[in-house]
Design a protein around this motif. Structure first.
Motif, mmCIF file in Angstrom:
data_model
loop_
_atom_site.group_PDB
_atom_site.id
_atom_site.type_symbol
_atom_site.label_atom_id
_atom_site.label_comp_id
_atom_site.label_asym_id
_atom_site.label_seq_id
_atom_site.Cartn_x
_atom_site.Cartn_y
_atom_site.Cartn_z
ATOM 1 N N SER A 38 0.854 -1.194 0.000
ATOM 2 C CA SER A 38 0.000 0.000 0.000
ATOM 3 C C SER A 38 0.889 1.242 0.000
ATOM 4 O O SER A 38 2.114 1.153 0.154
ATOM 5 N N GLU B 259 2.620 -0.945 3.748
ATOM 6 C CA GLU B 259 2.158 -2.176 4.376
ATOM 7 C C GLU B 259 1.842 -3.206 3.294
ATOM 8 O O GLU B 259 1.247 -2.874 2.266
ATOM 9 N N GLN C 261 -0.077 -5.681 1.319
ATOM 10 C CA GLN C 261 -1.496 -5.955 1.114
ATOM 11 C C GLN C 261 -1.740 -7.233 0.317
ATOM 12 O O GLN C 261 -2.815 -7.810 0.375
ATOM 13 N N TYR D 210 1.614 -19.819 7.641
ATOM 14 C CA TYR D 210 1.442 -18.388 7.891
ATOM 15 C C TYR D 210 0.184 -18.123 8.705
ATOM 16 O O TYR D 210 0.184 -17.342 9.656
ATOM 17 N N ASN E 5 -0.548 -15.607 12.086
ATOM 18 C CA ASN E 5 -0.977 -14.274 11.669
ATOM 19 C C ASN E 5 -2.477 -14.264 11.398
ATOM 20 O O ASN E 5 -3.034 -15.237 10.888
ATOM 21 N N LYS E 6 -3.098 -13.162 11.731
ATOM 22 C CA LYS E 6 -4.538 -13.039 11.530
ATOM 23 C C LYS E 6 -4.888 -12.201 10.299
ATOM 24 O O LYS E 6 -6.000 -12.248 9.815
ATOM 25 N N LYS E 7 -3.932 -11.426 9.822
ATOM 26 C CA LYS E 7 -4.199 -10.574 8.670
ATOM 27 C C LYS E 7 -4.307 -11.410 7.403
ATOM 28 O O LYS E 7 -3.435 -12.230 7.088
ATOM 29 N N VAL E 8 -5.388 -11.224 6.668
ATOM 30 C CA VAL E 8 -5.596 -11.954 5.420
ATOM 31 C C VAL E 8 -5.253 -11.036 4.254
ATOM 32 O O VAL E 8 -5.808 -9.940 4.128
ATOM 33 N N ILE E 9 -4.321 -11.474 3.413
ATOM 34 C CA ILE E 9 -3.908 -10.669 2.257
ATOM 35 C C ILE E 9 -4.351 -11.371 0.977
ATOM 36 O O ILE E 9 -4.706 -12.550 0.987
ATOM 37 N N ARG F 128 -7.338 -18.742 3.985
ATOM 38 C CA ARG F 128 -6.066 -18.213 4.495
ATOM 39 C C ARG F 128 -5.558 -17.025 3.691
ATOM 40 O O ARG F 128 -4.761 -16.234 4.168
ATOM 41 N N PHE G 182 6.026 -10.471 6.768
ATOM 42 C CA PHE G 182 4.619 -10.094 6.842
ATOM 43 C C PHE G 182 4.361 -8.955 7.817
ATOM 44 O O PHE G 182 3.237 -8.484 7.949
ATOM 45 N N ASP G 183 5.395 -8.516 8.512
ATOM 46 C CA ASP G 183 5.211 -7.425 9.461
ATOM 47 C C ASP G 183 5.150 -6.070 8.768
ATOM 48 O O ASP G 183 4.725 -5.082 9.365
#
Length: 350
Positions: A128, A132, A134, A183, A187-191, A220, A348-349
């Motif tokens: 982004s 970050e 995405q 992953y 991690n909870k963020k879904v890309i 996922r 992924f951070d």
């Protein structure tokens, strides 16, 4: 001999001309006279005369004829003319045979490589404007038995013309799903994860069915797809129907290599696409050519008016990033952030 801009003088009286001639046959496909016999005799240097020039890919070769032969050619000796013609014919035939044998061998290697599961995914982050991650673009690599990697440039064009490309794509998706299992546990963020599809795959209803079936329970990551303008659609109606089916599943479909291929921006009208990826050739003009950058501005303006996502790929410099941020595009992809890497090397951070 001139090979990739490096010049080597050949003395046919001393060197092994047979080896040179064999090498030249194997690397040359098309030929033309560098100099006409009649018009350049005064320009010829004592020991060199470029008689035949051949090119195959990035390899260039030149036959250098010694002075005694150039005098005989200049004297209009009919036997030496026929010798040159015979050499030309032999070189062309050998080059064509070599080309088709190499292509056939590559086809067999692709089939064998697919059976051995040698094709693996590499990932390039899509960022982004606030830096970050995405999404990721999935790029294929061919991992040979000796551990070396082949880039798509060496094999993808042949693979795309074979049915094996479907199997490669489906196996890549399976490996991506396996990568994301580890992953998702941390991690909870879904890309989103973007896969490249060929024109023939988009037109193939059976393949699209397999694709949807393989991804229907995926939680996922968010699958998305990119179609390239470099390939021609034979059945626009079927392609349009299959793209709509993918979109009905919640998958975005974007146009890759926009402005560089067959369809132009008519694809946006034909397919109702969700986004556009601006090709590197348009990004490279930022800060370099103020006239050509207007083409880039036009692409960005058109995409914004259509209300679709804009991804800039091939971004390499801070100046390019600043320009794209100023124009408020959606995503940035390129070596400025990361080259394509294995899953284990992703951060992924960010």
């Amino acid at each position: 001999i001139n090979v990739n801009n490096k010049t080597f003088l050949v003395d046919t009286n001393k060197s092994d001309f047979a080896n040179f001639f064999s090498y030249f046959c194997q690397t040359c496909l098309s030929f033309h006279y560098e100099y006409e016999f009649e018009h350049h005799e005064d320009e010829l240097k004592p020991t060199t005369w470029f008689a035949v020039h051949g090119k195959l890919g990035n390899i260039n070769g030149v036959i250098i004829v010694d002075r005694s032969l150039q005098h005989k050619l200049g004297g209009r000796n009919i036997y030496y003319y026929w010798l040159v013609y015979f050499l030309l014919f032999s070189l062309i035939c050998t080059g064509i045979i070599y080309y088709y044998n190499t292509r056939h061998d590559l086809q067999k290697m692709l089939i064998a490589g697919c059976k051995k599961n040698e094709f693996i995914p590499y990932y390039q982050p899509i960022m982004s404007l606030d830096d970050e991650m995405q999404g990721l673009e999935v790029l294929v690599r061919w991992k040979l038995s000796d551990g070396s990697l082949l880039l798509p440039a060496y094999f993808i064009e042949v693979a795309e013309k074979m049915a094996v490309i479907d199997e490669i794509t489906l196996k890549l998706i399976q490996k991506v799903q396996s990568d994301f299992k580890q992953y998702a546990s941390n991690n909870k963020k879904v890309i989103f994860c973007a896969f490249n599809l060929t024109a023939h795959q988009i037109e193939n209803k059976s393949f699209i069915n397999l694709l949807i079936d393989k991804l229907k329970d995926e939680k996922r990551f968010i699958p998305s797809f990119e179609i390239t303008e470099r390939q021609h659609f034979d059945n626009l109606a079927m392609a349009k129907a299959n793209i709509r089916r993918l979109q009905d599943q919640g998958y975005q479909v974007k146009l890759d290599d926009a402005g560089t291929g067959y369809g132009g921006f008519s694809y946006f009208m034909d397919f109702n696409l969700d986004g556009v990826k601006i090709d590197k050739m348009f990004i490279d003009v930022i800060g370099v050519d103020d006239v050509k950058v207007e083409v880039l501005n036009s692409i960005i303006m058109m995409a914004k008016r259509l209300g679709i996502d804009i991804v800039a790929e091939g971004v390499e410099t801070q100046q390019q990033v600043d320009f794209l941020r100023k124009h408020n595009i959606d995503y940035i992809q390129g070596y400025y952030y990361s080259k394509p890497v294995p899953f284990k090397d992703l951060n992924f951070d960010n």
